[in-house]
Enzyme design. Structure first.
Site, PDB file in Angstrom:
ATOM      1  N   GLY A  53       0.782  -1.236   0.000  1.00 45.38           N
ATOM      2  CA  GLY A  53       0.000   0.000   0.000  1.00 45.38           C
ATOM      3  C   GLY A  53       0.813   1.283   0.000  1.00 45.38           C
ATOM      4  O   GLY A  53       0.364   2.310  -0.509  1.00 45.38           O
ATOM      5  N   ASP A 109       0.457   3.550   4.173  1.00 36.64           N
ATOM      6  CA  ASP A 109      -0.608   4.284   3.498  1.00 36.64           C
ATOM      7  C   ASP A 109      -1.661   4.773   4.488  1.00 36.64           C
ATOM      8  O   ASP A 109      -2.096   5.913   4.419  1.00 36.64           O
ATOM      9  CB  ASP A 109      -1.256   3.431   2.390  1.00 36.64           C
ATOM     10  CG  ASP A 109      -1.629   2.018   2.841  1.00 36.64           C
ATOM     11  OD1 ASP A 109      -1.437   1.690   4.039  1.00 36.64           O
ATOM     12  OD2 ASP A 109      -2.103   1.236   2.005  1.00 36.64           O
ATOM     13  N   ASP A 112      -5.484   2.135  10.362  1.00 34.74           N
ATOM     14  CA  ASP A 112      -6.885   1.736  10.546  1.00 34.74           C
ATOM     15  C   ASP A 112      -7.017   1.059  11.910  1.00 34.74           C
ATOM     16  O   ASP A 112      -7.133   1.742  12.927  1.00 34.74           O
ATOM     17  CB  ASP A 112      -7.291   0.837   9.376  1.00 34.74           C
ATOM     18  CG  ASP A 112      -8.758   0.462   9.401  1.00 34.74           C
ATOM     19  OD1 ASP A 112      -9.498   0.951  10.275  1.00 34.74           O
ATOM     20  OD2 ASP A 112      -9.196  -0.331   8.546  1.00 34.74           O
ATOM     21  N   LYS A 140      -7.664   6.822   9.776  1.00 36.56           N
ATOM     22  CA  LYS A 140      -9.128   6.724   9.873  1.00 36.56           C
ATOM     23  C   LYS A 140      -9.575   7.113  11.259  1.00 36.56           C
ATOM     24  O   LYS A 140      -9.023   6.628  12.244  1.00 36.56           O
ATOM     25  CB  LYS A 140      -9.587   5.285   9.610  1.00 36.56           C
ATOM     26  CG  LYS A 140      -9.835   5.000   8.163  1.00 36.56           C
ATOM     27  CD  LYS A 140     -10.509   3.659   7.974  1.00 36.56           C
ATOM     28  CE  LYS A 140     -10.302   3.240   6.535  1.00 36.56           C
ATOM     29  NZ  LYS A 140     -10.808   1.896   6.269  1.00 36.56           N
ATOM     30  N   PHE A 165     -14.129   2.714   3.556  1.00 39.04           N
ATOM     31  CA  PHE A 165     -13.106   1.971   2.834  1.00 39.04           C
ATOM     32  C   PHE A 165     -12.700   2.772   1.600  1.00 39.04           C
ATOM     33  O   PHE A 165     -13.530   3.085   0.751  1.00 39.04           O
ATOM     34  CB  PHE A 165     -13.620   0.587   2.436  1.00 39.04           C
ATOM     35  CG  PHE A 165     -12.507  -0.306   1.970  1.00 39.04           C
ATOM     36  CD1 PHE A 165     -11.733  -1.005   2.895  1.00 39.04           C
ATOM     37  CD2 PHE A 165     -12.204  -0.425   0.626  1.00 39.04           C
ATOM     38  CE1 PHE A 165     -10.684  -1.816   2.471  1.00 39.04           C
ATOM     39  CE2 PHE A 165     -11.158  -1.230   0.196  1.00 39.04           C
ATOM     40  CZ  PHE A 165     -10.401  -1.928   1.122  1.00 39.04           C
ATOM     41  N   VAL A 166     -11.432   3.126   1.513  1.00 41.31           N
ATOM     42  CA  VAL A 166     -10.963   3.990   0.428  1.00 41.31           C
ATOM     43  C   VAL A 166      -9.960   3.247  -0.459  1.00 41.31           C
ATOM     44  O   VAL A 166      -9.323   2.286  -0.022  1.00 41.31           O
ATOM     45  CB  VAL A 166     -10.326   5.289   0.968  1.00 41.31           C
ATOM     46  CG1 VAL A 166     -11.368   6.171   1.634  1.00 41.31           C
ATOM     47  CG2 VAL A 166      -9.182   4.999   1.936  1.00 41.31           C
ATOM     48  N   ASP A 172      -5.738  -0.410  -2.145  1.00 44.29           N
ATOM     49  CA  ASP A 172      -6.437  -1.298  -3.078  1.00 44.29           C
ATOM     50  C   ASP A 172      -7.724  -1.858  -2.501  1.00 44.29           C
ATOM     51  O   ASP A 172      -7.946  -1.854  -1.294  1.00 44.29           O
ATOM     52  CB  ASP A 172      -5.552  -2.491  -3.416  1.00 44.29           C
ATOM     53  CG  ASP A 172      -5.461  -3.478  -2.237  1.00 44.29           C
ATOM     54  OD1 ASP A 172      -5.045  -3.050  -1.139  1.00 44.29           O
ATOM     55  OD2 ASP A 172      -5.845  -4.652  -2.397  1.00 44.29           O
ATOM     56  N   ARG A 178      -4.979   0.639  -7.105  1.00 39.70           N
ATOM     57  CA  ARG A 178      -3.803   1.282  -6.504  1.00 39.70           C
ATOM     58  C   ARG A 178      -3.294   2.427  -7.365  1.00 39.70           C
ATOM     59  O   ARG A 178      -2.682   3.364  -6.887  1.00 39.70           O
ATOM     60  CB  ARG A 178      -2.660   0.276  -6.326  1.00 39.70           C
ATOM     61  CG  ARG A 178      -2.950  -0.820  -5.320  1.00 39.70           C
ATOM     62  CD  ARG A 178      -1.654  -1.540  -4.971  1.00 39.70           C
ATOM     63  NE  ARG A 178      -1.867  -2.821  -4.332  1.00 39.70           N
ATOM     64  CZ  ARG A 178      -2.102  -2.996  -3.034  1.00 39.70           C
ATOM     65  NH1 ARG A 178      -2.172  -1.951  -2.241  1.00 39.70           N
ATOM     66  NH2 ARG A 178      -2.278  -4.186  -2.537  1.00 39.70           N
TER      67      ARG A 178
END
Ligand code: IMP
Ligand code: MG
Length: 195
Positions: A53, A109, A112, A140, A165-166, A172, A178
Site C-alpha cells: 500500500g 498508506d 486503521d 481513519k 473503505f478507500v 487497493d 492502486r
C-alpha cells in the site's frame, strides 16, 4: 476516473501539496536527529515502507526529502483478497536487518485498526534503532470515536478521514485501484474489476 468509483475524497493536487509539506517536515526532523546524535553512533536514516500500500506515497515522499537515506521494505498483508476489514497483520518475508543505531521512519498508506503498524513497530524496536518514527498518509477516525484494536503512536499524518473503505494512491480493493491518482470511495457493490 474508474466507473466503480463513487466519489473522490482527496484529489491528486491536494495529496501532492500535503506530501510535499510532510516530506519537508520529516526531512528537517531527521536531519536534526542526525545532527544531535552522538558522534559515531552509526547514524544513518532508513525508511521502511510497508508494501504494497505504501509504494505510491513513499515514492512521492522521498522526492521531497533531500537527505541521505536508505530504503528497506517490509511486506505485510492484512486484507487478504476482497475483505474490507482487518483480519490481523502478517509479515510476508523479513523485516530489514541492521536497523540497530539507525534513525528509522516507518511509512504506511493508512492507519486503521493499528495492527499492521503495531506489529512492524514492535519488530523494529527489537533491533534497537537510535530513533523510530511513523508516517502515514491517512488516518481513519473510527466510527463513534471507537478505540483502535491497537493504539500506535504516529508522528506524521497526511489526512484524517472518516471510517470508510478507500482506494487509490496505493490503496487497493482486491488488488485493484492502486494506480488511481486520488483517494476515493468505491461505489457499493463494486467488484474490484477483476475477472
Ligand atoms: P490496520 O492494520 O487495520 O491498521 O490496516 C492497515 C492496512 O490495511 C493498511 O496498510 C492498508 O493496506 C489496509 N487498509 C486499511 N484500511 C484500508 C482502506 O480503507 N482501503 C484499503 N486498504 C486499507
Ligand atoms: Mg498496507
Amino acid at each position: 476516473m474508474h466507473p466503480e468509483i463513487d466519489r473522490i475524497l482527496i484529489d491528486g493536487p491536494r495529496i501532492a501539496a500535503r506530501v510535499r509539506e510532510m516530506g519537508a517536515q520529516i526531512a528537517a526532523d531527521l536531519e536534526a536527529e542526525c545532527r544531535n546524535a552522538a558522534a559515531g553512533d552509526g547514524g544513518g536514516v532508513v525508511l521502511v515502507p510497508i508494501l504494497t500500500g505504501a509504494i505510491v506515497f513513499v515514492a512521492d515522499l522521498i522526492r521531497h526529502m533531500p537527505l541521505k537515506m536508505r530504503l528497506g521494505v517490509v511486506a505485510v498483508s492484512s486484507y487478504p483478497g476482497r475483505s474490507m476489514q482487518s483480519k490481523g497483520a502478517a509479515i510476508r518475508g523479513e523485516i530489514p536487518p541492521d536497523l540497530r543505531g539507525k534513525h528509522v521512519l516507518i511509512v504506511d498508506d493508512i492507519l486503521d485498526s493499528g495492527r499492521t503498524l503495531g506489529l512492524v513497530r514492535r519488530l523494529i524496536l527489537e533491533q534497537r534503532p537510535a530513533s523510530l518514527r511513523i508516517a502515514v498518509l491517512l488516518r481513519k477516525i473510527l466510527a463513534g470515536g471507537a478505540a483502535r484494536a491497537e493504539e500506535v503512536p504516529v508522528d506524521y499524518v497526511g489526512f484524517d478521514i472518516p471510517d470508510e473503505f478507500v482506494v487509490g494512491y496505493g490503496l487497493d480493493f482486491d488488488g485493484y485501484f492502486r494506480n488511481e491518482p486520488q483517494i476515493a470511495v468505491l461505489r457499493s457493490g463494486a467488484d474490484g474489476g477483476g475477472a
